[in-house]
Design a protein around this motif. Sequence first.
Motif, PDB file in Angstrom:
ATOM      1  N   SER A 101      28.622 -14.202 -17.024  1.00  0.00           N
ATOM      2  CA  SER A 101      29.915 -13.875 -17.641  1.00  0.00           C
ATOM      3  C   SER A 101      30.105 -14.592 -18.963  1.00  0.00           C
ATOM      4  O   SER A 101      30.757 -14.099 -19.862  1.00  0.00           O
TER       5      SER A 101
ATOM      6  N   GLU B 164      16.339   2.925 -15.860  1.00  0.00           N
ATOM      7  CA  GLU B 164      16.308   3.910 -14.781  1.00  0.00           C
ATOM      8  C   GLU B 164      16.360   3.224 -13.423  1.00  0.00           C
ATOM      9  O   GLU B 164      17.061   3.647 -12.511  1.00  0.00           O
TER      10      GLU B 164
ATOM     11  N   LYS C 174      17.696   0.384 -12.776  1.00  0.00           N
ATOM     12  CA  LYS C 174      19.062  -0.102 -12.554  1.00  0.00           C
ATOM     13  C   LYS C 174      19.971   1.021 -12.067  1.00  0.00           C
ATOM     14  O   LYS C 174      20.789   0.822 -11.182  1.00  0.00           O
ATOM     15  N   ILE C 175      19.814   2.195 -12.661  1.00  0.00           N
ATOM     16  CA  ILE C 175      20.677   3.309 -12.254  1.00  0.00           C
ATOM     17  C   ILE C 175      20.359   3.732 -10.824  1.00  0.00           C
ATOM     18  O   ILE C 175      21.262   3.972 -10.015  1.00  0.00           O
ATOM     19  N   ARG C 176      19.069   3.776 -10.488  1.00  0.00           N
ATOM     20  CA  ARG C 176      18.695   4.202  -9.143  1.00  0.00           C
ATOM     21  C   ARG C 176      19.086   3.174  -8.088  1.00  0.00           C
ATOM     22  O   ARG C 176      19.490   3.519  -6.994  1.00  0.00           O
TER      23      ARG C 176
ATOM     24  N   LYS D 227      21.511   1.216  -8.333  1.00  0.00           N
ATOM     25  CA  LYS D 227      22.971   1.082  -8.356  1.00  0.00           C
ATOM     26  C   LYS D 227      23.380  -0.387  -8.399  1.00  0.00           C
ATOM     27  O   LYS D 227      24.273  -0.829  -7.694  1.00  0.00           O
TER      28      LYS D 227
ATOM     29  N   ASP E 136      24.644  -4.170  -9.754  1.00  0.00           N
ATOM     30  CA  ASP E 136      25.899  -4.643 -10.344  1.00  0.00           C
ATOM     31  C   ASP E 136      25.858  -4.727 -11.855  1.00  0.00           C
ATOM     32  O   ASP E 136      26.850  -4.541 -12.525  1.00  0.00           O
TER      33      ASP E 136
ATOM     34  N   LEU F 173      24.817  -2.967 -13.976  1.00  0.00           N
ATOM     35  CA  LEU F 173      24.609  -1.665 -14.588  1.00  0.00           C
ATOM     36  C   LEU F 173      25.307  -1.532 -15.939  1.00  0.00           C
ATOM     37  O   LEU F 173      24.824  -0.895 -16.843  1.00  0.00           O
ATOM     38  N   PHE F 174      26.448  -2.175 -16.068  1.00  0.00           N
ATOM     39  CA  PHE F 174      27.272  -1.867 -17.226  1.00  0.00           C
ATOM     40  C   PHE F 174      27.157  -2.867 -18.361  1.00  0.00           C
ATOM     41  O   PHE F 174      27.957  -2.868 -19.256  1.00  0.00           O
ATOM     42  N   ASP F 175      26.159  -3.745 -18.294  1.00  0.00           N
ATOM     43  CA  ASP F 175      25.994  -4.544 -19.492  1.00  0.00           C
ATOM     44  C   ASP F 175      25.337  -3.635 -20.525  1.00  0.00           C
ATOM     45  O   ASP F 175      24.400  -2.901 -20.252  1.00  0.00           O
ATOM     46  N   ASN F 176      25.904  -3.681 -21.693  1.00  0.00           N
ATOM     47  CA  ASN F 176      25.575  -2.611 -22.625  1.00  0.00           C
ATOM     48  C   ASN F 176      24.391  -2.921 -23.535  1.00  0.00           C
ATOM     49  O   ASN F 176      24.361  -2.542 -24.680  1.00  0.00           O
ATOM     50  N   LEU F 177      23.411  -3.653 -23.014  1.00  0.00           N
ATOM     51  CA  LEU F 177      22.284  -3.996 -23.877  1.00  0.00           C
ATOM     52  C   LEU F 177      21.246  -2.891 -23.956  1.00  0.00           C
ATOM     53  O   LEU F 177      20.725  -2.588 -25.020  1.00  0.00           O
TER      54      LEU F 177
END
Lengths: 433, 280
Positions: free
Chosen positions: B30, B162, B164-166, B168, B170, B172-176
Amino acid sequence: MNQIVSIGTSHHVAPIEFREKLAFSEAQLTESLQQLRESYQIHEAVILSTCNRVEVYAVVNSVRTADAAAKMLVEFLSHYHRIGVGSLKKWTYLHHNLETIQHLFRVTTSLDSMVVGESQILGQVKTAYDTSREAGGGGAILNRLFTKAFSVGKRIRSETTIATGAVSISYAAVELAKKIFNTLEGKTVAILGAGEMSELTAKHLVSNGVSNVIVANRTYERAVKVAEKFNGTPIAYDSDLDFLIDADIVISSTDAPDYLIKRQPLANIMRKRRHRYMFLIDIAVPRDIDPDVSKIDHAFLYNIDDLEAVVASNLKDRQQEANRAEQIVTEEAKRFYAQLQIFQVNPTIKALHQQFREIADTELQACFYKATLSDQQEAAVASMTQAIVKKLLHHPMQNLRCAVNDGDADHGQYIQALQELFALDVNDDHSDV
Amino acid sequence: MINFLFLVTLLIYLAASIFQTLSLAISNRSEAVIIRPTIERIAFWGTSIGFAFLSLFITLWWLTQGHFPMTHWTDSTAFFAWAITLIYLIIVRLTQLRTLGSFVMPVAFIAILISYSFATHTAALPEPLQNYWLLAHTSLIFLGYAAFIAAFGFGLMYLIAERKIRQKTDTLFDNLLPSLGVSDELGYRCTILGVILLTMGVIVGSLWTQYIRDVPWRWLDAKVISTLMTWFIYVVQIGLRQLWGWHGRRAAYAAILGFVAVLCTYVGVDLFLDSMHTYR
């Protein structure tokens, strides 16, 4: 001495029935600020009225204690909205000085909101502040306070992640779609079956760039009805799923008892669409899409539990970040309060210095007039006079500054005493700012 | 003096690689929101400064040797690192995607490390080879390789995203990491660029053979064959994408396969096979 006080109610402490009684319409704002000025001599006030909270922030300088100032606000609300003082006391909170500052910072940074990190509140506070200013409720202290609150809001947004990560199912779906496709522009979403959740998700997708909507239903009439909302294409399907060839995002929420989309048929469809990515969202219970589908290359399946897990984890992150944000808010509020104190003490200090210097100057001129002194002697006498003034003021000033910096509540009385004892003419409304 | 400059360049590249990797590694903490921009800035400026030093260094080499420095491991790997950094900086300029550096900068650093460890060696280049053909031939091929390494970086980014998406997960949404579509598209563009550059380099090389009189030339040279095989891997990959829509995951694997082929051609052939192209 100025007291910064606030009274308010929010979804944390009061039910809607009470909040709506206390709410101010836009027309009432001007009128009530005028009433505060005329009947209560409160010249600085901001009224924030949203569906979740009603709050009045005010600077009162006609009374000595914060409690007395708060009492005026209670009286005002009770009188204006014709609410008994008893129920006001039960359903509202009162804040004084540092508490008020901290509370406003918490509100502006959305820490006090129902969903921590929501972005609406900052705009609402800005609007409330602008409206109150236009209605003549602005002033040096509240201007400083609200400007600071907005900058704290900005700081929290850049230094913590309380505002990131979707916290609703439909937004989580949009965020996921953005992780898959290079752009949502020109993409097609297919909705299978009807339902509020799938329509809401489709709506968010469309507002994020998705351009085509296919609405498929077993009954054509229903499909038409939903499709009208999105300017989409209605389709009546039986078992033929070929319309999925054009679909980049599939949202399924039918009440079919069995899997509607199975692995093999979808694999064929994927081949026909040249393996372009397909994002499948299954929000039906029982499920519409065979979980095996996720084994197909470039097909990404999320069901309702997966999306809920994403939302839960984002909420957890936000909560964690909220703790850090609270620390920042507390620290900023304390710093601002200290600055404000000094800002408020300064006019008195300035006036006192000026008075001493003026007396010294007058006496010097008189002295020079009476006695004939050489330039050297005149200079020596002048510098001695200045030294006396400086030394006389040294201890009072130092102790006053100490009292301010220590957050000593007595300093208000000191200021008052100085002003009265030395008959200082202090311009208390800081109109120069 | 030159050696000192080289050491400084090496250290800057090391620092840049560490910071590039760090910026990716801390992404799911964080506190990252506060530290990450600083780390990214250091990494990017480190990369830019390192690139400037390396450019200066290669120029100095060029001046002292009197011809394009491409005789030995020392200068060829240094140029390789330079080409990788150049392509990376161009991509950042065009797309603002700095994350790629986490994958390509370590490769550039290793190249410089190899270069540095051979720094005392120099080989005399046969007189007939000292001309602008050398410059054109080698720089085109190395820039092509650098584009393939960028494609490899995008391939890795695709596979991580990919996964990370599969899963699912946590984080997932760090935008790097860019979206799958973006990684895939940019990787493909890098592949095309690489093929164009490599093709041009090979054509220049084969034309060059017409002008060389004193050095014996044979077509069945290990390096030539290996390069053509590498070229073939990439061309087939492009063809499959155009004809059958092979993209995404398969393209990512192909980019990794291509990377291995590049390494075999560049390093493997030199170490284990006999070729007139060796840097010895």
